[in-house]
Design an enzyme around this catalytic site. Structure first.
Site, PDB file in Angstrom:
ATOM      1  N   SER A   1       0.923  -1.175   0.009  1.00 22.42           N
ATOM      2  CA  SER A   1      -0.252   0.354   0.099  1.00 22.42           C
ATOM      3  C   SER A   1       0.619   0.935   0.263  1.00 22.42           C
ATOM      4  O   SER A   1       2.334   1.531   0.224  1.00 22.42           O
ATOM      5  CB  SER A   1      -1.248   0.477   0.937  1.00 22.42           C
ATOM      6  OG  SER A   1      -2.055  -1.185   1.526  1.00 22.42           O
TER       7      SER A   1
ATOM      8  N   SER B   1      -3.656  -4.235  -3.425  1.00 21.73           N
ATOM      9  CA  SER B   1      -2.249  -2.673  -2.768  1.00 21.73           C
ATOM     10  C   SER B   1      -3.231  -2.069  -2.622  1.00 21.73           C
ATOM     11  O   SER B   1      -4.364  -1.675  -3.538  1.00 21.73           O
ATOM     12  CB  SER B   1      -1.942  -2.514  -3.978  1.00 21.73           C
ATOM     13  OG  SER B   1      -0.692  -1.481  -3.576  1.00 21.73           O
TER      14      SER B   1
ATOM     15  N   ASP C   1      -4.060   2.520  -2.341  1.00 17.66           N
ATOM     16  CA  ASP C   1      -3.025   3.030  -2.842  1.00 17.66           C
ATOM     17  C   ASP C   1      -4.368   4.683  -2.724  1.00 17.66           C
ATOM     18  O   ASP C   1      -5.011   4.412  -3.152  1.00 17.66           O
ATOM     19  CB  ASP C   1      -3.256   2.981  -4.923  1.00 17.66           C
ATOM     20  CG  ASP C   1      -2.265   1.346  -4.582  1.00 17.66           C
ATOM     21  OD1 ASP C   1      -1.016   1.963  -3.938  1.00 17.66           O
ATOM     22  OD2 ASP C   1      -2.792   0.840  -5.737  1.00 17.66           O
TER      23      ASP C   1
END
Length: 374
Positions: free
Chosen positions: A252, A290, A292
């Protein structure tokens, strides 16, 4: 108590010494874009913005921390700033995001920490907000807390963050240079298989483009194929650890974008989207695993009229003038990510060791491709 204080002092001195040895991107000739930086090349170049860290490192099992970003030195609940949050890939826990985007306002510090520490951090932010003079009648407040998962270097299930840690980061937030690398919320993070962390950068637009400043701070903990100034950084040593780090780009990143340009929620949303372009330049694909996120705010204040007035007034940058701010955000985000890697030192942690990006090898590769002068 004396032993604990001595340990904290030793860790602080060690971290500062390590940072003195590790360069920033510009120290080794990496210049991203043509827009000049602010004096500090940091998010704190935006007037009023302050940053504080609490770094927690205990033995080989606890490597985590807290980073706090405050938009000004006043009461953020009573003196809200315009804000927006953008999601690139939403595998994460960003507390407070829905209200920010519903109302277009930020009413708390932005706090970054580890994944399983978000609830405790949010509660600590409430403790701080409710105790501020003028907030005695507050019955609802919206703490904004972002996270990345530092569970490789940190025994994350121990949830070592305390209220005191969060309050220390908030109360210690200051203008001026910002510590980078394996500090605060970046203590236990990993980026591209190397030690990640906190990074920051800024851009100062020329007068003909408005003269505004854009500053970015990142907490990097993501994967992909690292590129610096478009050059693939292929170094065969990599992170040495007990178990292999995932090679699928999971992880992340939290990107915080601050500006003194007068922007409304819509324009801040447009600005925040450009931080994702800066992220992509470094080799991230924003993979399935992830998280983001971009949190953007403007330090410009609304002109608030009498309590019986039905409207606020805020001057905003015209859409056809936004391009300079877009470019500044992209470039500052890219450079902040490089700074997070270059400034971070090797850390031994819960499940192994993650090495710092080798500076000499990186310089050799960049010179070979003509990205920096020989």
């Amino acid at each position: 108590m004396k032993c604990n204080a001595l340990l904290v002092l030793i860790l602080l001195v060690t971290s500062l010494q390590a940072q003195e040895r590790r360069p920033r991107a510009r120290d080794i000739g990496i210049v991203v874009g043509s827009i000049p930086t602010g004096p500090l090349n940091a998010i704190t170049d935006v007037a009023g913005v302050r940053v504080g860290h609490t770094t927690i490192a205990r033995g080989d099992s606890i490597n985590t921390g807290v980073t706090a970003i405050l938009p000004h030195d006043g009461n953020p609940f009573r003196d809200k700033v315009v804000a927006a949050i953008v999601v690139g890939n939403g595998f994460g826990k960003l507390a407070g995001s829905t209200q920010v985007n519903e109302l277009g306002e930020l009413e708390s510090p932005i706090v970054l920490t580890c994944t399983l520490c978000v609830p405790r951090a949010a509660d600590a932010v409430l403790t701080w907000l409710l105790a501020l003079p003028g907030n005695e009648d507050v019955r609802s407040a919206n703490p904004v807390v972002g996270e990345t998962n530092d569970g490789f270097l940190n025994n994350i299930r121990a949830r070592p963050i305390t209220e005191a840690d969060v309050l220390s980061a908030i109360r210690g937030a200051a203008a001026g240079p910002v510590a980078e690398g394996a500090v605060g919320a970046g203590r236990g993070t990993v980026a591209f298989g190397w030690k990640g962390g906190i990074g920051t950068s800024s851009r100062k637009l020329p007068a003909q483009w408005g003269g505004w400043t854009v500053g970015v701070l990142v907490q990097t903990n993501f994967g992909g194929d690292l590129r610096i100034d478009g050059v693939p950084i292929e170094i065969r040593v990599g992170a040495q650890h007990a178990g292999p780090l995932p090679q699928n780009g999971d992880g992340s990143i939290i990107m915080v974008v601050a500006t003194d340009a007068p922007l409304d929620h819509l324009r801040l949303t447009r600005l925040a989207n450009r931080a994702l372009a800066g992220l992509a330049r470094t080799g991230s694909s924003m993979s399935n695993g992830s998280g983001d996120y971009v949190i953007a705010f403007s330090t410009q204040r609304r002109t608030v009229g009498p309590s019986d007035r039905l409207t606020d007034t805020i001057a905003v940058v015209r859409n056809d003038v936004m391009s300079g701010l877009f470019q500044a955000t992209i470039d500052a985000t890219e450079e902040a990510i490089y700074n997070s890697l270059l400034r971070a030192e090797t850390v031994r942690g819960y499940r192994g060791v993650v090495r710092a990006l080798p500076v000499d090898s990186t310089i050799t590769i960049l010179k070979r491709h003509g990205a920096i002068p020989r």
